[in-house]
Design a protein around this motif. Sequence first.
Motif, PDB file in Angstrom:
ATOM      1  N   VAL A  95      -9.583   0.870   7.120  1.00  0.00           N
ATOM      2  CA  VAL A  95      -8.940   1.518   8.294  1.00  0.00           C
ATOM      3  C   VAL A  95      -7.541   1.751   7.994  1.00  0.00           C
ATOM      4  O   VAL A  95      -6.751   2.444   8.720  1.00  0.00           O
ATOM      5  CB  VAL A  95      -9.365   1.090   9.451  1.00  0.00           C
ATOM      6  CG1 VAL A  95     -10.812   1.239  10.007  1.00  0.00           C
ATOM      7  CG2 VAL A  95      -9.141  -0.549   9.671  1.00  0.00           C
ATOM      8  N   TYR A  96      -7.159   0.706   7.063  1.00  0.00           N
ATOM      9  CA  TYR A  96      -5.572   1.130   6.665  1.00  0.00           C
ATOM     10  C   TYR A  96      -5.181   0.370   5.296  1.00  0.00           C
ATOM     11  O   TYR A  96      -5.903  -0.735   4.940  1.00  0.00           O
ATOM     12  CB  TYR A  96      -4.732   0.265   7.582  1.00  0.00           C
ATOM     13  CG  TYR A  96      -3.089   0.258   7.249  1.00  0.00           C
ATOM     14  CD1 TYR A  96      -2.328   1.341   7.436  1.00  0.00           C
ATOM     15  CD2 TYR A  96      -2.715  -0.911   6.404  1.00  0.00           C
ATOM     16  CE1 TYR A  96      -0.962   1.326   7.277  1.00  0.00           C
ATOM     17  CE2 TYR A  96      -1.375  -0.948   6.262  1.00  0.00           C
ATOM     18  CZ  TYR A  96      -0.394   0.027   6.443  1.00  0.00           C
ATOM     19  OH  TYR A  96       0.707   0.315   6.238  1.00  0.00           O
ATOM     20  N   GLU A  97      -4.561   0.941   4.651  1.00  0.00           N
ATOM     21  CA  GLU A  97      -4.124   0.381   3.259  1.00  0.00           C
ATOM     22  C   GLU A  97      -2.784   0.940   2.684  1.00  0.00           C
ATOM     23  O   GLU A  97      -2.499   2.238   2.900  1.00  0.00           O
ATOM     24  CB  GLU A  97      -5.223   0.830   2.148  1.00  0.00           C
ATOM     25  CG  GLU A  97      -4.899   0.242   0.536  1.00  0.00           C
ATOM     26  CD  GLU A  97      -6.213   0.568  -0.303  1.00  0.00           C
ATOM     27  OE1 GLU A  97      -6.147  -0.170  -1.412  1.00  0.00           O
ATOM     28  OE2 GLU A  97      -6.913   1.251  -0.010  1.00  0.00           O
ATOM     29  N   ASP A  98      -2.069   0.071   2.105  1.00  0.00           N
ATOM     30  CA  ASP A  98      -0.804   0.481   1.609  1.00  0.00           C
ATOM     31  C   ASP A  98      -0.676  -0.515   0.358  1.00  0.00           C
ATOM     32  O   ASP A  98      -1.707  -1.163  -0.071  1.00  0.00           O
ATOM     33  CB  ASP A  98       0.560   0.197   2.492  1.00  0.00           C
ATOM     34  CG  ASP A  98       0.605  -1.251   3.053  1.00  0.00           C
ATOM     35  OD1 ASP A  98       0.148  -2.230   2.435  1.00  0.00           O
ATOM     36  OD2 ASP A  98       1.179  -1.397   4.034  1.00  0.00           O
ATOM     37  N   ILE A 103      -6.673  -3.120   5.354  1.00  0.00           N
ATOM     38  CA  ILE A 103      -7.352  -3.638   6.782  1.00  0.00           C
ATOM     39  C   ILE A 103      -8.847  -3.108   6.602  1.00  0.00           C
ATOM     40  O   ILE A 103      -8.817  -1.878   6.715  1.00  0.00           O
ATOM     41  CB  ILE A 103      -6.655  -3.386   7.681  1.00  0.00           C
ATOM     42  CG1 ILE A 103      -5.118  -3.943   7.890  1.00  0.00           C
ATOM     43  CG2 ILE A 103      -7.437  -3.783   9.206  1.00  0.00           C
ATOM     44  CD1 ILE A 103      -4.427  -3.832   9.018  1.00  0.00           C
ATOM     45  N   LEU A 104      -9.798  -3.900   6.631  1.00  0.00           N
ATOM     46  CA  LEU A 104     -11.401  -3.379   6.466  1.00  0.00           C
ATOM     47  C   LEU A 104     -11.915  -3.690   8.012  1.00  0.00           C
ATOM     48  O   LEU A 104     -11.728  -4.639   8.500  1.00  0.00           O
ATOM     49  CB  LEU A 104     -11.913  -4.358   5.497  1.00  0.00           C
ATOM     50  CG  LEU A 104     -13.568  -4.023   5.353  1.00  0.00           C
ATOM     51  CD1 LEU A 104     -13.638  -2.921   4.540  1.00  0.00           C
ATOM     52  CD2 LEU A 104     -14.363  -5.337   4.594  1.00  0.00           C
ATOM     53  N   ILE A 152      -6.730  -8.234   4.258  1.00  0.00           N
ATOM     54  CA  ILE A 152      -6.822  -8.814   2.711  1.00  0.00           C
ATOM     55  C   ILE A 152      -5.391  -8.459   2.366  1.00  0.00           C
ATOM     56  O   ILE A 152      -4.828  -7.324   2.308  1.00  0.00           O
ATOM     57  CB  ILE A 152      -7.852  -8.011   1.983  1.00  0.00           C
ATOM     58  CG1 ILE A 152      -9.168  -8.315   2.722  1.00  0.00           C
ATOM     59  CG2 ILE A 152      -7.616  -8.525   0.759  1.00  0.00           C
ATOM     60  CD1 ILE A 152      -9.795  -7.510   3.538  1.00  0.00           C
ATOM     61  N   ALA A 153      -4.927  -9.411   1.677  1.00  0.00           N
ATOM     62  CA  ALA A 153      -3.135  -9.347   1.178  1.00  0.00           C
ATOM     63  C   ALA A 153      -3.496  -8.744  -0.335  1.00  0.00           C
ATOM     64  O   ALA A 153      -4.352  -9.371  -0.889  1.00  0.00           O
ATOM     65  CB  ALA A 153      -2.635 -10.745   1.394  1.00  0.00           C
ATOM     66  N   THR A 293      -0.146  -2.511  15.235  1.00  0.00           N
ATOM     67  CA  THR A 293      -1.354  -2.506  15.826  1.00  0.00           C
ATOM     68  C   THR A 293      -2.373  -1.534  15.226  1.00  0.00           C
ATOM     69  O   THR A 293      -2.204  -0.395  14.943  1.00  0.00           O
ATOM     70  CB  THR A 293      -1.399  -2.046  17.186  1.00  0.00           C
ATOM     71  OG1 THR A 293      -0.429  -2.921  17.801  1.00  0.00           O
ATOM     72  CG2 THR A 293      -2.894  -2.385  17.894  1.00  0.00           C
ATOM     73  N   VAL A 294      -3.283  -2.309  14.501  1.00  0.00           N
ATOM     74  CA  VAL A 294      -4.483  -1.393  13.758  1.00  0.00           C
ATOM     75  C   VAL A 294      -5.815  -1.506  14.561  1.00  0.00           C
ATOM     76  O   VAL A 294      -5.965  -2.823  15.011  1.00  0.00           O
ATOM     77  CB  VAL A 294      -4.624  -1.623  12.119  1.00  0.00           C
ATOM     78  CG1 VAL A 294      -5.695  -1.029  11.676  1.00  0.00           C
ATOM     79  CG2 VAL A 294      -3.265  -1.558  11.444  1.00  0.00           C
TER      80      VAL A 294
END
Length: 312
Positions: A95-98, A103-104, A152-153, A293-294
Amino acid sequence: MEQINHLVRILEVTQENAQQRIDNFLRLQLKGVPKSMIYRIVRKGEVRVNKKRIKADYKLQSGDLVRIPPVHVDKDNPLPSPKLNVIAQLESLIVYEDDALIILNKPPGLAVHGGSGLDFGAIEALRSLRPEARFLELVHRLDRATSGCLLIAKKRSMLRALHEQLRSKTMNKQYLALVKGSWDKSWRSVKEPLLKNAQNSIVKVSSEGKASETRFKIMQRYQGATLVEASPVTGRTHQIRVHTACKGHNIAGDDRYGDDAFSAEMKKLGLNRLFLHAAHITFYHPVLEKQMTVSAPLCERLSSLLEKLQRS
C-alpha cells in the motif's frame, strides 16, 4: 544444499543498537538462521552479554559486549521463488513504498517470518520480490491470523528511527475488530496486565503479568456484534484479543480466545478467519520529514460480512 556458517564473534553494542532486544539483534547478525535456533542458543546460555547469561527479551545497552557463538545450519533454499502465487500476489498488497520503507497489507494466514515449521513468511517473500534490496527488515510484527499494515524498513537508519518511535510510543496503530455482543461505551480503555505462558504462548490476564493498555472506540453496532477500533498503547502478545475476551466480547473467528458459538454464527455468514485487521498506522517519516498515516483496506471477505450484518 547451501550451508550457512557463522563463526564466534564478540561485538560491542553501539548507540545505534541500544535498547534493541537481544533476540532481534541476533536475527540481524545471524542471517539465514531459524528463529527457533536463535532462541535455543539464548536459552542454553551460549549467547553472553558482558560474560553473563541473558533472556531473549534483554534490551541491549550501549557498550555491552555480546558473545555470539558459532552457528552452522543447512538451508536448501535461502529464499522462496517469487513466482509462487502467494508471493506474487503480495505485490498488489503493497500500500506504500519509497526508497526507505515498504508498507504491506499483510494477508491473514501469512506469518511475518519463517521458522517453526514454516518455509517462509512476509519478510522472506518480500526479499524474494525485491532481490536488489540490500536491506529489508521487519519494523514490528503482526500475528499470523491478523491482517493489515506491516512496516518493513529498506534502510538501517529507517529501522532505527521507527524502533525509537515504537519505544517512545509515538507510533500509533489502529485495528478494526468485530466482537461479540454490544460493547459498553464506557470501556474506552482496558488496562488488564497480561502474562504469557512460555510453553504454549497462551496469554491470560494476571496480576503477575506485564502492564498493558488498549484503547477502544465503537465504530458500528450490529445485531449481536460490535465493530470496534482498538489502539494498543503497549505491544504485548495477543493483547487486543485477550483484552476484548476478558470483557466478554471475544473477537469473531478467534480460535484461541474466542467464543465458539459466536464464531460459528459468523462462519455461517462467510467468515473463515480472525476478524482483526491493522487498518491504520501513523508515524513520523524521518526521510520525508513529515507525519504520515497509511491505511490498509479490509479484504473483501471482511467487508462482505459487515454488509450482511448491516442488512440483518
